[in-house]
Design an enzyme around this catalytic site. Structure first.
Site, PDB file in Angstrom:
ATOM      1  N   ASP A   1       1.357   9.064  12.517  1.00 45.68           N
ATOM      2  CA  ASP A   1       1.394   7.708  13.069  1.00 45.68           C
ATOM      3  C   ASP A   1      -0.017   7.345  13.504  1.00 45.68           C
ATOM      4  OD1 ASP A   1       1.609   5.436  14.608  1.00 45.68           O
ATOM      5  OD2 ASP A   1       3.431   6.061  15.650  1.00 45.68           O
TER       6      ASP A   1
ATOM      7  N   PHE B   1       4.878   8.291  21.519  1.00 41.87           N
ATOM      8  CA  PHE B   1       5.172   6.860  21.549  1.00 41.87           C
ATOM      9  C   PHE B   1       5.037   6.333  20.128  1.00 41.87           C
ATOM     10  CE2 PHE B   1       4.457   2.352  21.753  1.00 41.87           C
ATOM     11  CZ  PHE B   1       5.446   1.945  22.636  1.00 41.87           C
TER      12      PHE B   1
ATOM     13  N   LYS C   1      -1.377  -2.610  13.801  1.00 46.01           N
ATOM     14  CA  LYS C   1      -2.340  -3.118  14.777  1.00 46.01           C
ATOM     15  C   LYS C   1      -3.603  -3.663  14.121  1.00 46.01           C
ATOM     16  CE  LYS C   1      -0.522  -0.409  18.633  1.00 46.01           C
ATOM     17  NZ  LYS C   1       0.214  -1.509  19.270  1.00 46.01           N
TER      18      LYS C   1
END
Length: 404
Positions: A227, A142, A256
């Protein structure tokens, strides 16, 4: 839910696209690890906005930095310099050991930027024939929801009826170094991978996997792109998850928690080779690197370090994981995690994880299901031992119930 809350939910459903299925609570306030709904009920936040609120809700020092900067200057575009960008570059580079920084807004933008950059490096430095660059990714990944990214997803929900997709990606199993070795060709420019697959259910690779991955990428002149948008900035009990195996990526993606939940901020961190290929006009973002974003990000990483949040994540994560493993419930298939990135996978016959999340809501805990049978648990990194124990009591009570 009272009538005003029902009205809010109904209005959201009437006007909003139905691309989310939220838990039935309407939140109106947050502080530290706690959030409150519109009725004044308090909940322990065990999702942290998918790890974006790692520093806790409405951290006062990040808030102060945001207010101060918002009163001075918010946006210049990159057509002009601003007095916050260079300082952000300097501080994030010093913290992470990076040589070059590319500021963006969302995590998905950071991923897309990295894809463009490693392809450009492949053509201009490695010598891959034009249009032939390959990037290796993992099944069940993801990395975001842009068209480019969902094209190499293996989740039908994210792909169906969104094609055609861009070519140039190879998909291999996660955690399998031999599969990576077999997939690499002379046209391979990068391996893009999450250190821990978060959305897939907090899937942790075998010990030593990333050591082998690093060796393979180095030996084949392939850029290792990690990531760390969810795993980075303390979530796993280290500044970066790569540190658990003592490796360094060529390109690291952050987002984030880079803003503590106040503002969309992301960054591509790289060696000189990859980002050094970009020239004026070849890539950019109106909001990327804006002074408000930089001021917020600087405060967010400062409190993360100064207040010992990374070390606390390691301590409380170990406590939380041990407590979850001690729960004796027939519903539980497996408990796994690293730092404060945790998951409880249920046996399929126990029913959907969402039902357990809804039951936890009734006990004052907000968690979120993923992949049907897994409950993700990721509280802010400021959680205390007493709060961990409080949560474990309620999780134990809920998980020993049969909600199938």
């Amino acid at each position: 839910m009272n009538s005003s809350v029902i009205d809010l939910v109904a209005t959201e459903a009437r006007f909003g696209a139905q691309n989310y299925e939220p838990i039935g609570v309407v939140l109106s306030r947050g502080e530290g690890v706690w959030v409150w709904d519109t009725d004044g009920n308090r909940y322990l936040d065990c999702l942290s906005a998918y790890s974006a609120v790692s520093q806790g809700h409405c951290h006062p020092k990040i808030l102060a930095a945001m207010v101060e900067q918002a009163q001075r200057l918010t946006l210049t575009s990159r057509a002009f310099h601003n007095d916050q960008l260079a300082l952000f570059y300097e501080e994030i580079a010093a913290l992470t050991g990076s040589h070059k920084v590319l500021p963006m807004n969302s995590g998905a933008e950071a991923v897309e930027s990295a894809i463009k950059s490693v392809r450009k490096w492949g053509y201009e430095v490695k010598g891959v024939p034009d249009g032939q660059a390959e990037i290796i990714v993992c099944a069940n990944n993801f990395h975001g929801r842009t068209l480019g990214i969902v094209g190499f997803s293996t989740d039908p929900e994210t792909r169906t009826h969104f094609g055609p997709f861009a070519p140039g990606f190879k998909i291999i199993p996660f955690g399998d170094a031999a599969a990576l070795e077999n997939a690499i060709t002379s046209n391979t420019v990068a391996f893009l991978v999450e250190p821990i697959q978060g959305e897939a259910g907090v899937i942790i690779p075998p010990a030593g996997y990333f050591t082998e991955v690093r060796e393979l990428c180095t030996a084949n002149n392939v850029m290792l792109v990690l990531d760390e948008i969810q795993t980075g900035l303390g979530r796993t009990g280290k500044l970066l998850a790569e540190q658990h195996e003592g490796i360094e990526a060529d390109v690291t993606l952050l987002g984030k928690a880079l803003s503590g939940g106040f503002y969309p901020v992301s960054a591509v961190l790289s060696n000189n080779e990859v980002l050094g290929t970009l020239r004026p006009g070849q890539h950019g973002s109106t909001f990327g690197g804006n002074p408000l974003a930089c001021a917020v990000a600087r405060a967010a990483i400062r409190v993360l370090v100064e207040e010992g949040m990374i070390e606390n994540a390691a301590r409380q994560g170990a406590r939380f994981l041990e407590g979850l493993k001690d729960i004796r419930a027939n519903t539980i298939r497996e408990v796994r995690g690293r730092g404060l990135m945790l998951a409880v996978e249920l046996h399929p016959e126990a029913g959907r994880a969402r039902r357990y999340c809804e039951a936890l809501q009734g006990k004052g805990i907000l968690a979120k299901d993923t992949h049907e049978h897994t409950i993700r648990i990721a509280p802010p990194l400021v959680i205390t031992s007493d709060q961990v124990d409080w949560a474990l009591e309620r999780l134990a009570t809920t998980l020993t119930q049969d909600l199938s």
